[in-house]
Scaffold this active site. Structure first.
Site, PDB file in Angstrom:
ATOM      1  N   CYS A   2      -4.473  17.684 -12.490  1.00 34.34           N
ATOM      2  CA  CYS A   2      -4.677  17.164 -13.840  1.00 34.34           C
ATOM      3  C   CYS A   2      -3.533  17.658 -14.726  1.00 34.34           C
ATOM      4  CB  CYS A   2      -5.995  17.670 -14.408  1.00 34.34           C
ATOM      5  SG  CYS A   2      -7.408  17.336 -13.341  1.00 34.34           S
ATOM      6  N   ARG A  27       0.346  13.301 -13.479  1.00 31.01           N
ATOM      7  CA  ARG A  27      -0.439  14.325 -12.769  1.00 31.01           C
ATOM      8  C   ARG A  27      -1.869  13.868 -12.519  1.00 31.01           C
ATOM      9  NH1 ARG A  27       1.767  19.343 -12.830  1.00 31.01           N
ATOM     10  NH2 ARG A  27      -0.290  20.263 -12.606  1.00 31.01           N
ATOM     11  N   TRP A  74      -7.420  13.945 -12.811  1.00 33.13           N
ATOM     12  CA  TRP A  74      -7.524  13.377 -11.449  1.00 33.13           C
ATOM     13  C   TRP A  74      -8.823  13.935 -10.907  1.00 33.13           C
ATOM     14  CZ3 TRP A  74      -7.029  15.468  -6.281  1.00 33.13           C
ATOM     15  CH2 TRP A  74      -6.926  14.488  -5.290  1.00 33.13           C
ATOM     16  N   ASN A 100      -7.598  22.440 -14.875  1.00 32.27           N
ATOM     17  CA  ASN A 100      -6.894  21.816 -13.758  1.00 32.27           C
ATOM     18  C   ASN A 100      -7.203  22.661 -12.533  1.00 32.27           C
ATOM     19  OD1 ASN A 100      -5.155  20.551 -11.992  1.00 32.27           O
ATOM     20  ND2 ASN A 100      -3.366  21.702 -12.669  1.00 32.27           N
ATOM     21  N   GLU A 484       8.032   7.714   7.050  1.00 34.52           N
ATOM     22  CA  GLU A 484       8.217   7.723   5.597  1.00 34.52           C
ATOM     23  C   GLU A 484       8.127   6.316   5.022  1.00 34.52           C
ATOM     24  OE1 GLU A 484       8.039   9.759   3.355  1.00 34.52           O
ATOM     25  OE2 GLU A 484       9.024   8.808   1.636  1.00 34.52           O
ATOM     26  N   LYS A 488       5.326   5.211   2.192  1.00 30.83           N
ATOM     27  CA  LYS A 488       5.706   4.554   0.930  1.00 30.83           C
ATOM     28  C   LYS A 488       4.923   3.262   0.733  1.00 30.83           C
ATOM     29  CE  LYS A 488       7.926   7.269  -1.136  1.00 30.83           C
ATOM     30  NZ  LYS A 488       7.353   8.303  -0.399  1.00 30.83           N
ATOM     31  N   GLU A 491       1.137   3.955  -0.004  1.00 29.81           N
ATOM     32  CA  GLU A 491       0.786   4.532  -1.320  1.00 29.81           C
ATOM     33  C   GLU A 491       1.181   3.613  -2.472  1.00 29.81           C
ATOM     34  OE1 GLU A 491       2.696   8.245  -2.338  1.00 29.81           O
ATOM     35  OE2 GLU A 491       4.444   7.781  -1.152  1.00 29.81           O
ATOM     36  N   HIS A 507       2.460   2.466  24.684  1.00 26.68           N
ATOM     37  CA  HIS A 507       1.305   3.305  25.030  1.00 26.68           C
ATOM     38  C   HIS A 507       0.100   3.003  24.149  1.00 26.68           C
ATOM     39  CE1 HIS A 507       3.777   5.563  27.790  1.00 26.68           C
ATOM     40  NE2 HIS A 507       4.673   5.731  26.835  1.00 26.68           N
ATOM     41  N   LYS A 607       0.745  13.157  -8.604  1.00 19.99           N
ATOM     42  CA  LYS A 607       2.113  13.550  -8.235  1.00 19.99           C
ATOM     43  C   LYS A 607       2.115  14.831  -7.414  1.00 19.99           C
ATOM     44  CE  LYS A 607       6.528  13.379  -8.005  1.00 19.99           C
ATOM     45  NZ  LYS A 607       7.101  12.450  -6.996  1.00 19.99           N
TER      46      LYS A 607
HETATM   47  C1  AGP Z   1       5.071  11.166  -1.447  1.00 19.99           C
HETATM   48  O1  AGP Z   1       5.500   9.871  -1.855  1.00 19.99           O
HETATM   49  C2  AGP Z   1       3.639  11.438  -1.854  1.00 19.99           C
HETATM   50  N1  AGP Z   1       3.502  11.319  -3.248  1.00 19.99           N
HETATM   51  C3  AGP Z   1       3.083  12.712  -1.257  1.00 19.99           C
HETATM   52  O2  AGP Z   1       3.008  12.500   0.144  1.00 19.99           O
HETATM   53  C4  AGP Z   1       3.877  14.007  -1.495  1.00 19.99           C
HETATM   54  O3  AGP Z   1       5.087  13.985  -0.768  1.00 19.99           O
HETATM   55  C5  AGP Z   1       3.036  15.189  -0.992  1.00 19.99           C
HETATM   56  O4  AGP Z   1       1.845  15.223  -1.752  1.00 19.99           O
HETATM   57  C6  AGP Z   1       3.750  16.538  -1.100  1.00 19.99           C
HETATM   58  O5  AGP Z   1       4.042  16.805  -2.441  1.00 19.99           O
HETATM   59  P1  AGP Z   1       5.056  18.032  -2.772  1.00 19.99           P
HETATM   60  O6  AGP Z   1       6.387  17.655  -2.176  1.00 19.99           O
HETATM   61  O7  AGP Z   1       5.077  18.111  -4.265  1.00 19.99           O
HETATM   62  O8  AGP Z   1       4.495  19.257  -2.130  1.00 19.99           O
END
Ligand code: AGP
Length: 612
Positions: A2, A27, A74, A100, A484, A488, A491, A507, A607
């Site tokens: 939060c 956040r 959040w 938070n 990755e 992306k 999310e 497999h 975030k």
């Molecule tokens: C990445 O796009 C995501 N938002 C998430 O996987 C993020 O990388 C993960 O929560 C780790 O966050 P951090 O690097 O702040 O520890």
């Protein structure tokens, strides 16, 4: 996670509070609320949904007050509703709390308080603290700081709390345990927030707070104590970036801005890292030859995108430094019996420096004797502060929830660590290191080239907007890129996506392929193991079953079987991930835009996840 903010000073508090919450919305954005320090009874307003809902509810008829606290949520305990939104107040409506984190023993706390006649209004863990503080403040003769110190001693979990009381509305009391809290020092005014972004327009003087430290602010000053009430000296630091860095700079979304900032972010992370004697300069690691000689293995701890950077660390560090590297999901690490001792170097990778899974895993490794090195993008955040050393990436503030520039700079950082260790161990000559470093220095320009050609890719992406699933294939260093790219897309586009090692396709996963399934294949580069041919065979295998194949391939690489080829500049294999990831970021971005999703604040995400 939060966002919390507090203000006390000569201004009308509503402006710094709302502006601060706007800067912290990344956040968490399930609900938002404020408590204004009106004497006798606090003014409380809170609404489910985005900050704009709160602003609309506030209207024009606000009392003229000069202190208050604000929160953007959040949700953890209690759904994202008006009544579960923070602040939470005591039964007299005179004390308000925002929070938070998680209060793990709130159930027992609530039962005790209800048995003492307190009436609860929400389903949250936080409300228990409001009622507890109300009782303890009376016990301490109206001293809210003393009440906070005693309250924290009875709380379990991770939390940052801010509290205000109508009897002394100009005073705000805060405390942090595991979750971030910074103080902003103004002239005749002071601030508190989860992140300096909340008050950077007003002051660039900040004070970091340590674990279990209680801070009290008023317009005339601040005081910090430990839980016993012993005064502590504020540790002030200067904030090095300005608020324009936290603005969109003409882009439609922070994410697109941050994608286009990647050349500079990579260049800044490389700046000054090779001296004129061709030695990698990472003095902040405080690692001597003796430290390295005794090193038996490296364990990388991270989550999400940072974990994918950790996977790439393994390829680079084992290739260059010849040290065994294990890469662990931080959330899994401490629940088995990991073999960690003083001959282990742990690298904790985290953009925010506040991810609870990574922090708790780091603590477990530290308790087992390991040396901890943080790779982080957020100055003075918790993970670097609890590490033995930190290598800061220089991506600048990353506001979009989906990590882009932070990821590329994390990869650059772990590559620098690999070269540094190789030199300290004498397994790479200075000239070999220089040759590799010179290739890294070319990467910003190559990323720039990719960004200059994104329009065709954005148009191609829109053609796949109706897809229900996208598969990503990669081999060797292309495998973390596939993961990755899938993350992306998940999310941002809320679309099923999965990354596979190309060799794994046969497999099982190939059963997923049907007519029209989009598959994105990252073609390895000139690999001695003939991986190119193997990957092109994968392309044929999925194409034969109806897949629509997009191949990410270097200039000049021979590609057969693909519907579309996205070309990236030539670079040594180990650097392909830095380049191949960029089109996948753009693909996910464009898919989210086409689907009308909230690009910078995707649903259900935050975030930094500061709860386990
Ligand atoms: C990445 O796009 C995501 N938002 C998430 O996987 C993020 O990388 C993960 O929560 C780790 O966050 P951090 O690097 O702040 O520890």
């Amino acid at each position: 996670m939060c966002g919390i903010v507090g203000y006390t000073g000569p201004q009308s508090a509503i402006t710094p509070l709302i502006e601060g919450l706007r800067r912290l919305e990344y956040r968490g954005y399930d609900s938002a609320g404020i408590a204004l320090g009106t004497p006798d009874r606090l003014y409380i307003e809170k609404r489910a949904g985005k900050l704009v809902n709160l602003e609309n509810a506030l209207g024009e008829s606000l009392p003229e007050v000069h202190s208050g606290i604000g929160h953007t949520r959040w949700a953890t305990h209690g759904g994202p509703t008006d009544r579960n939104a923070h602040p939470h107040v005591d039964n007299e409506g005179k004390l308000a709390v925002i929070h938070n984190g998680i209060i793990e023993n709130y159930t027992q706390l609530r039962a005790d308080l209800e048995s003492r006649g307190h009436r609860f209004d929400s389903d949250t863990d936080t409300e228990s603290v409001a009622h507890l503080l109300s009782d303890l403040r009376k016990k301490h003769g109206g001293d809210l700081s003393a009440a906070m110190r005693e309250a924290v001693a009875s709380l379990r979990g991770s939390f940052t709390l801010l509290a205000i009381h109508a009897d002394q509305p100009e005073v705000i009391v805060g405390v942090r345990r595991n979750s971030p809290l910074v103080v902003g020092l103004g002239v005749g005014e002071n601030f508190m927030a989860s992140d300096v972004a909340a008050f950077i327009d007003y002051t660039k003087r900040a004070v970091e707070l340590g674990q279990d430290e209680v801070v009290t602010i008023s317009p005339s000053g601040i005081s910090i104590t430990n839980l016993d009430g012993a005064p502590l000296q504020p540790k002030e630091y200067a904030i090095t970036w300005d608020s324009s860095a936290a603005q969109k700079g003409g882009f439609n979304h922070f994410m697109l801005k941050e994608i286009f900032e990647q050349p500079k972010a990579v260049a800044d992370t490389l700046l000054g890292r090779l001296n004129d004697r061709n030695q990698i300069v990472l003095d902040e690691l405080h690692l001597t030859k003796e430290d390295i000689q005794g090193l038996k293995k490296i364990v990388v701890l991270a989550c999400g995108t940072a974990f994918h950077a950790g996977m790439l660390a393994k390829y680079a560090i084992e290739k260059w430094a010849k040290i065994s590297v294990e890469v662990e999901l931080a959330s899994e690490f401490r629940y088995r019996d990991p073999l960690i001792d003083s001959n282990t170097l742990v690298i904790a990778i985290s953009q925010s420096g506040e991810t609870m899974d990574t922090l708790m895993a780091l603590r477990h490794a530290k308790a087992s004797g390991a040396r901890i090195l943080a790779v982080c993008n957020t100055n003075s955040s918790t993970i670097p502060r609890e590490s033995d050393a930190v290598l800061y990436t220089h991506a600048g503030p990353e506001i979009a929830v989906a990590s882009t520039k932070a990821f590329l700079t994390q990869v650059i950082a772990v590559y620098l660590i690999g070269l540094h260790l190789a030199q300290l161990r004498g397994v790479m000559s200075d000239l070999e290191v220089k040759s590799v470093f010179d290739e890294m220095v070319e990467l910003p320009g190559k990323i720039e080239q990719i960004l200059e050609t994104v329009e065709p890719l954005r148009e191609l992406t829109r053609g796949f907007a109706q897809s229900t699933s996208v598969l990503f294939l990669g081999r060797n260093v292309g495998f973390p890129v596939a993961l990755e790219g899938a993350l992306k897309l998940k999310e941002l586009a809320y679309m099923h996506a999965e990354g596979f090692a190309g060799g794994e396709l046969k497999h099982g996963p190939i059963a997923l392929i049907e007519e029209g399934t989009p598959v994105i294949a990252i073609l390895p580069v000139g690999h001695e193991h003939g991986l190119d041919e193997k990957m092109l065979s994968n392309v044929q295998e999925v194409k034969a079953r109806g897949a629509k194949v997009i191949v990410i391939a270097q200039e000049g690489a021979e590609v057969t079987g693909a519907e579309h080829v996205i070309r990236i500049p030539i670079a040594p294999a180990i650097f392909q991930p830095i380049l191949a990831t960029v089109p996948l970021q753009v693909f996910a971005y464009e898919m989210a835009v086409t689907r009308g999703n909230d690009v910078d604040q995707p649903r259900n995400l935050a975030k930094s996840v500061t709860v386990e």
